[in-house]
Design a protein around this motif. Structure first.
Motif, short mmCIF file in Angstrom:
data_model
loop_
_atom_site.label_atom_id
_atom_site.label_comp_id
_atom_site.label_asym_id
_atom_site.label_seq_id
_atom_site.Cartn_x
_atom_site.Cartn_y
_atom_site.Cartn_z
N TYR A 13 59.17 -2.31 -2.26
CA TYR A 13 60.34 -1.67 -1.64
C TYR A 13 61.59 -2.53 -1.84
O TYR A 13 62.65 -2.02 -2.20
CB TYR A 13 60.10 -1.43 -0.15
N ASP A 87 53.35 -0.48 0.57
CA ASP A 87 54.44 -0.01 -0.27
C ASP A 87 53.82 0.65 -1.50
O ASP A 87 52.86 0.12 -2.09
CB ASP A 87 55.32 -1.16 -0.76
N SER A 89 55.20 2.48 -5.16
CA SER A 89 56.39 2.80 -5.95
C SER A 89 56.04 3.13 -7.39
O SER A 89 54.99 2.76 -7.91
CB SER A 89 57.38 1.63 -5.93
N ARG A 104 57.44 3.29 1.97
CA ARG A 104 56.84 2.28 2.84
C ARG A 104 56.35 2.92 4.14
O ARG A 104 57.08 3.69 4.77
CB ARG A 104 57.83 1.15 3.17
N GLN A 138 68.16 6.97 0.67
CA GLN A 138 67.06 6.45 1.49
C GLN A 138 66.97 7.20 2.82
O GLN A 138 67.98 7.51 3.44
CB GLN A 138 67.33 4.97 1.77
#
Length: 232
Positions: A13, A87, A89, A104, A138
């Motif tokens: 993150y 996390d 990604s 997250r 975000q």
């Protein structure tokens, strides 16, 4: 190839947050880093995950997966594993285009309160040669038993423009918080400008200014700095 690491690891993150804004990992001058990790309503958890396992995939035509899981820590005040988190990604790099999506989920339970936070971030950049453009969005939701969820939406726009042998940097970030409190604030607006000059592959000098405003309750901060940075 496949990369597996155990211990304290840089969180995916945090990595995505730094790659897709022009001021990188600066906790003083990057509006996105300030809003994400230093604001009243920040994304909980550290930039590094303790007691963690991190796995990074090989690159598949520019696409890389990155997963980290932290066992957190248990003690008398946090018997359920405070900061137990993961996390997840994906990052994509292809020519002038780059993009990321990162998620997250973190446990914030205490001895008396059940609490957790879920955060999602999207980021992208495109290099036009005359300027490299950055964008981030975000969303974070803090869920606490017996209380209304606190939600925050953040976006960041930025650019890095070649100027001489260095780069002119500019970035703006805005956060809006629902069900805000005196400790989180309702809105936050930050902008920064700077100039970064590389002296070598590892060393650069810079000058930058950050303007930071919080609404309800009202506060205003600023930071001005000139420095030299060396990467080991």
């Amino acid at each position: 190839g496949n990369d597996v690491r155990i211990g304290r690891n840089t969180s995916p993150y945090f990595l995505s947050t730094t790659i897709f804004n022009p001021f990188g990992d600066s906790f003083t001058f990057s509006p996105m880093v300030v809003h994400t990790f230093l604001s009243g309503f920040q994304v909980r958890g550290d930039t590094g995950l303790k007691n963690s396992l991190r796995y990074t995939t090989p690159s598949f035509s520019g696409l890389t997966g990155d997963f980290a899981w932290s066992a957190g820590e248990e003690n008398a005040l946090a018997p359920k594993g405070l900061n137990r988190a993961y996390d997840l990604s994906a990052r994509y790099f292809s020519g002038p285009l780059a993009a990321t999506i990162v998620y997250r989920d973190i446990n914030l339970d205490s001895a008396t309160t059940s609490s957790s936070q879920k955060s999602l971030q999207l980021g992208g950049s495109y290099d036009l040669k005359v300027a490299k453009l950055f964008v981030q969005w975000q969303n974070s939701k803090l869920q606490t038993s017996g209380a209304a969820d606190i939600k925050a939406d953040t976006y960041q726009l930025g650019a890095s423009v070649p100027l001489g042998k260095g780069s002119f940097l500019v970035s703006y970030a805005h956060t809006k918080v629902d069900h805000f409190t005196a400790s989180t604030g309702e809105k936050r607006d930050s902008w920064a400008i700077g100039y970064d000059y590389p002296m070598s592959k590892r060393t650069d000098v810079y000058a930058a200014y950050l303007d930071d405003k919080v609404k309800n309750p009202e506060s205003k901060n600023g930071a001005l700095g000139v420095g030299i940075r060396h990467r080991f």
